[in-house]
Write an enzyme that holds these catalytic residues in place. Structure first.
Site, mmCIF file in Angstrom:
data_model
loop_
_atom_site.group_PDB
_atom_site.id
_atom_site.type_symbol
_atom_site.label_atom_id
_atom_site.label_comp_id
_atom_site.label_asym_id
_atom_site.label_seq_id
_atom_site.Cartn_x
_atom_site.Cartn_y
_atom_site.Cartn_z
ATOM 1 N N GLU A 26 -27.409 11.243 11.552
ATOM 2 C CA GLU A 26 -26.630 12.176 12.363
ATOM 3 C C GLU A 26 -25.118 11.973 12.209
ATOM 4 O O GLU A 26 -24.349 12.919 12.121
ATOM 5 C CB GLU A 26 -27.022 12.037 13.845
ATOM 6 N N HIS A 41 -9.683 -3.930 6.026
ATOM 7 C CA HIS A 41 -10.438 -4.918 5.255
ATOM 8 C C HIS A 41 -11.857 -5.047 5.821
ATOM 9 O O HIS A 41 -12.445 -6.129 5.790
ATOM 10 C CB HIS A 41 -9.721 -6.273 5.267
ATOM 11 N N HIS A 52 -5.969 1.956 6.341
ATOM 12 C CA HIS A 52 -6.501 0.993 5.378
ATOM 13 C C HIS A 52 -7.022 -0.221 6.143
ATOM 14 O O HIS A 52 -6.291 -0.818 6.919
ATOM 15 C CB HIS A 52 -5.403 0.562 4.403
ATOM 16 N N HIS A 112 -12.465 -5.654 -1.372
ATOM 17 C CA HIS A 112 -11.158 -5.533 -0.731
ATOM 18 C C HIS A 112 -11.261 -4.809 0.624
ATOM 19 O O HIS A 112 -10.981 -5.400 1.657
ATOM 20 C CB HIS A 112 -10.220 -4.792 -1.710
ATOM 21 N N CYS A 163 0.817 -1.218 0.000
ATOM 22 C CA CYS A 163 0.000 0.000 0.000
ATOM 23 C C CYS A 163 0.847 1.262 0.000
ATOM 24 O O CYS A 163 0.292 2.370 -0.096
ATOM 25 C CB CYS A 163 -0.882 0.064 1.251
#
Lengths: 243, 243, 243, 243
Positions: free
Chosen positions: C129, C108, C106, C191, C88
């Site tokens: 809200e 999953h 990040h 993903h 990443c």
């Protein structure tokens, strides 16, 4: 011997400590939030009944919050200040006296409440490995040990109707003892479950296994599979959505 | 060397400590409540098999509760007092001997049980990033390293039928090793799952990734989407309720 | 200055400590089990990028497992032994360079994966809200502060297609930056999700709020209610089962 | 007396400590993630209102982050640096002044949001044991104690419409006080819930019991059972899938 000495112990396995530890654990299972549920343990050495009080936050309980009852006279040996005895007390005592229980667990498990809505007089589930954690009621004639249910058996737990006050459940409970002499649990419709065993360890294991099975039964119902359906018959019932 | 020296270590990575730590963690995942499930690790230095016992509360286990077996003779080097060996022991040993496993994890995961009801002979899921945590069975010829599944692959895990006693699963397990030489897991219908790997770290990662994928597959099924459907085909299957 | 000095600090707010603390917390949310997911923080004082490595158990990470990259040269100032940089990394760097991010998360998240199956190009939810936790992209001209979405707004998060390797997502990510200049998140189909913010605190808050909203959207879908339906229109969509 | 002395105490039951402890606990219930929700407690000794601030991560709050307000003048006795008062403050004050509350809890509970989508003007559930944790509004004329709902009662909690800003909810809240003089909670549609009680312990118990009941109501709805249906009528409503 001061009355407080009944509940103060440095042994984490002492009933007064164990009730508090398990109530904290059960709170995080959503089994006794909002002061619901309770636990009672018969002290293996003195036979005294230790009982969680009514109306307290179960995850915050201390040993000094516990009631202690003499098992022979059923009189309180210890009454904590400003606390009321649990309305479940007569039910706990019935399990001790008629089922030879060493401990009783009562929860407001949502799995129990939902199963009580889905099933009529009995919660039934069959052919699941976890069933083997529950005793069959039979005893091995040679070793004298309890024989558990087998994978191919059906677990049936009676469901009784709820009443306005918990102590009014006593008659239904006693009837259930007659009708299901080997059950280690009774579901109370729209209320929760009572589970007992010869020791607190066994009662805890039975309660966990039954809750696992009730959770699984609800999931099976949602998929259209009867929880007591025969092995290999599942596929018939699954709502086919793709193919 | 006393027998207890086999299980007492100050190293948190020692198999005897790691089994207890992971069992406690897995208990809170609902993977081994009610004494279900178990873990075995082959000690990387001595090759001895460390095995959780049968019938104990998995979140309360201590190193002294563990069985230790000699990997060559398959005789016990250490038998804890008053405890029975796990009925899974022959299955763990088969994974060590036929799959070159370094550790085996067995859980009663509800996701595994539900998937075993939804799927026939294989659990299948495709085109999900988490699949890449699972080995493909292929090895990079240059580096010698295991090649994981790719995002575009289908993960297929065999499902075998449950038997009355866990040790009776051995024949099906051995057949599965033949038929699925590269699988790192076997689902046992209405029972749970066995997952292994070259090390306990890998076995734990595989088990977590597979459980994540089984959980996702159940959710996909509930939405009407086949878990192994092609990318872009999902929308065809979703029960359209609004528009 | 030794290389390890980059990651050793007694300050719990130091990026090296914070990444480990948050990964442990996110693991228990099922957001980064099986080594999935990751976090990167730009050190507010040095501008160095701190990045969780590839393939490690995220709940067990130590500061010494972290990569540190110079933000100007994009060269590693610190490479931990035996660990691989996260695939990443180019995506994290893109968020720093093109979005002025101070941190990128990040996960999953299963809610993100399910929403990517239910929605086409955008995840959309309106009139809840919790939407007010997400920035609108507008800035108050007087105070210079970011203006959040209002309760009556619709949150739209772009969904991009997954690729075989995470670094291949870079082109889609850059396109998304063009098309959705104000978004603080991108969902990757099948993903997970990437979420960023000017600080790690903001990124964490955005990620939590978006996950809450995705979880709610899945529940609304299950009830038949479009997650972006107008206030007061819900009842039209609910599958009436009783009356 | 320094201003900080208002919030520093070694007593875990002091409002400043209790608000932080409970916010941390509620965060893990998914009730106040993403800075949502809040708690206010009236100090039983000084009558000062202690109030969690706006926009902070609720699981990380310290006593020094709290606002303290004089209950008579409604002026702040303590304003933490760099923090904004909660937009809920006027609502909390209204509960103190018009309902004689000792504490108010506000969460973004997903069960509350979903129930606000399923129900019109009132959340209703009947004949569930947990209802007995909620006060009926009646008082025992002899003991002066609050009488709880009975198992056979229906719990009805009013639902009001959400507004752009929380302080705009004040008119609807005051109207609700008129219309439902005995309610201890108000659900805000697409937003969450406010729950109050004479003490923080009671408010926490009411909030837990109501959330349990809303969770159960959503599950009952999914099974097709109206949450306020009569005892014994459930079976009529269950979508029969097998037989």
């Amino acid at each position: 011997m001061s009355l407080d000495s009944l509940v103060y112990s440095t042994d984490p396995r002492h009933p007064a400590n164990l009730i508090c530890t398990l109530c904290r654990q059960f709170f995080h299972n959503n089994w006794c939030t909002g002061t619901g549920g309770g636990i009672s343990i018969k002290h293996p050495e003195t036979d005294n009944y230790f009982i969680a009080p009514s109306g307290v936050q179960k995850e915050l309980m201390d040993p000094e919050d516990l009631f202690v009852m003499d098992s022979r006279t059923q009189e309180y040996l210890r009454v904590p200040n400003n606390l009321k005895p649990s309305a479940c007390t007569p039910l706990f005592v019935a399990c001790y006296q008629h089922r030879n229980a060493g401990a009783v667990i009562h929860t407001h498990s949502q799995n129990a409440v939902i199963c009580s809505l889905l099933f009529d007089d009995e919660f039934r589930i069959a052919n699941i490995e976890q069933i083997k954690a529950i005793p069959s009621g039979k005893v091995d004639s040679q070793t004298g040990k309890a024989i558990p249910l087998s994978f191919y058996d059906t677990l049936a737990i009676p469901i009784i109707e709820n009443m306005a006050h918990e102590d009014q459940l006593i008659d239904s409970l006693l009837e259930t003892f007659e009708k299901y002499p080997h059950t280690c649990a009774v579901i109370v419709r729209r209320h929760g479950i009572f589970v007992w065993g010869p020791t607190i360890d066994k009662a805890k294991i039975f309660n966990e296994a039954i809750d696992y099975l009730m959770e699984l039964a609800v999931k099976m119902h949602q998929l259209g599979i009867p929880p007591d359906c025969a092995i290999g018959e599942e596929k018939k019932f699954i709502t086919k959505r793709f193919e």
